[in-house]
Enzyme design. Structure first.
Site, PDB file in Angstrom:
ATOM      1  N   SER A  44      40.042  41.906  33.050  1.00  0.00           N
ATOM      2  CA  SER A  44      40.779  41.085  34.204  1.00  0.00           C
ATOM      3  C   SER A  44      41.636  40.028  33.549  1.00  0.00           C
ATOM      4  O   SER A  44      42.479  39.703  34.110  1.00  0.00           O
ATOM      5  CB  SER A  44      39.758  40.214  35.018  1.00  0.00           C
ATOM      6  OG  SER A  44      38.979  39.301  34.162  1.00  0.00           O
ATOM      7  N   LYS A  99      38.981  33.220  33.182  1.00  0.00           N
ATOM      8  CA  LYS A  99      40.240  33.183  33.784  1.00  0.00           C
ATOM      9  C   LYS A  99      41.070  32.066  33.335  1.00  0.00           C
ATOM     10  O   LYS A  99      40.954  31.471  32.576  1.00  0.00           O
ATOM     11  CB  LYS A  99      40.109  33.061  35.434  1.00  0.00           C
ATOM     12  CG  LYS A  99      38.940  33.905  35.955  1.00  0.00           C
ATOM     13  CD  LYS A  99      39.276  35.384  35.921  1.00  0.00           C
ATOM     14  CE  LYS A  99      38.418  36.222  36.843  1.00  0.00           C
ATOM     15  NZ  LYS A  99      38.413  37.559  36.684  1.00  0.00           N
TER      16      LYS A  99
END
Length: 239
Positions: A44, A99
């Site tokens: 990701s 993230k």
């Protein structure tokens, strides 16, 4: 004649045991309060971070917590900022996630055709990549479904299974005490578009540098293990 010898022997064992105990205690303190190792489990954050990268994480920059809790005991050096790569507890089950912070409380976030807009403007994002062959569902359909309570539904984490909202999302306003987090690999990231705002009290720290990188998918035989090591990534500062 033997007693002094036995005392010295017992003293040696005692000193050794105390040294081990203190080493373990210090390691736990450092891990709980200062730095922590973290392994990248998914793609990701490509191409900034790769599967098999091992990171050191600064745990005190956003504040120091009581070990094994989310209770803040010391204020951090600063608040999270757009561009920071953060490690945090996933709001839905407590797993460690990583993230990038793209917006903070009070910011309006929108994704149109896969492009991020913050407060109506496109931020500079040289790290963001798109690797999907096709776009997701059209914007009009999404607006018709969620328009009446879009902000509320997002804050209540009702979009977590709605992957078709990937390329067309918002607008939402990041609520107080939260940030908006996204993966750099925008087409393959379970992030704030789906599971909602990220409370700052779930932040574990900011990623610092890569101390090890192992490519387990390059097909090399075991006896050529050194070819799995990404030497060029070792020591890289994370930006």
């Amino acid at each position: 004649m033997l007693k002094p010898h036995n005392n010295r022997k017992k003293s040696w064992y005692k000193d050794w045991s105390e040294s081990i105990i203190w080493a373990v205690v210090m390691a736990l303190v450092i891990r709980s309060l200062l730095i922590q190792a973290f392994k990248i489990p998914s793609g990701s954050m490509e191409d900034t971070l790769l599967v098999g990268d091992f990171l050191m994480v600064n745990k005190f920059i956003y504040g120091t917590k009581i070990p094994f809790t989310d209770i803040l005991i010391l204020k951090g050096l600063r608040q999270p900022e757009p561009g920071d790569i953060v490690v945090f507890k996933y709001p839905l089950d407590g797993r460690d996630f990583i993230k990038r912070c793209v917006a903070v409380e009070g910011d309006t976030v929108q994704v149109i055709g896969g492009d991020l807009y913050v407060n109506g403007k496109r931020p500079s994002e040289p790290y963001a990549v798109h690797k999907a062959w096709e776009g997701s569902q059209n914007r009009e359909t999404i607006e018709d479904i969620w328009k009446p309570d879009y902000q509320k539904a997002w804050e209540e984490r009702k979009f977590v299974q709605l992957g078709w909202m990937r390329d067309n999302f918002g607008p939402v306003v990041v609520p107080p005490g939260n940030i908006f987090a996204m993966g750099d690999n925008r087409d393959n990231s379970l992030d704030s578009r789906f599971w909602g705002p990220l409370p700052k009290n779930l932040l574990r720290g900011r990623a610092l540098f890569i101390y090890w990188s192992w490519d387990s998918e390059n097909g090399q035989p075991f006896w050529m293990f050194w070819k799995n090591i990404r030497f060029q990534r070792l020591g890289d500062l994370i930006k």
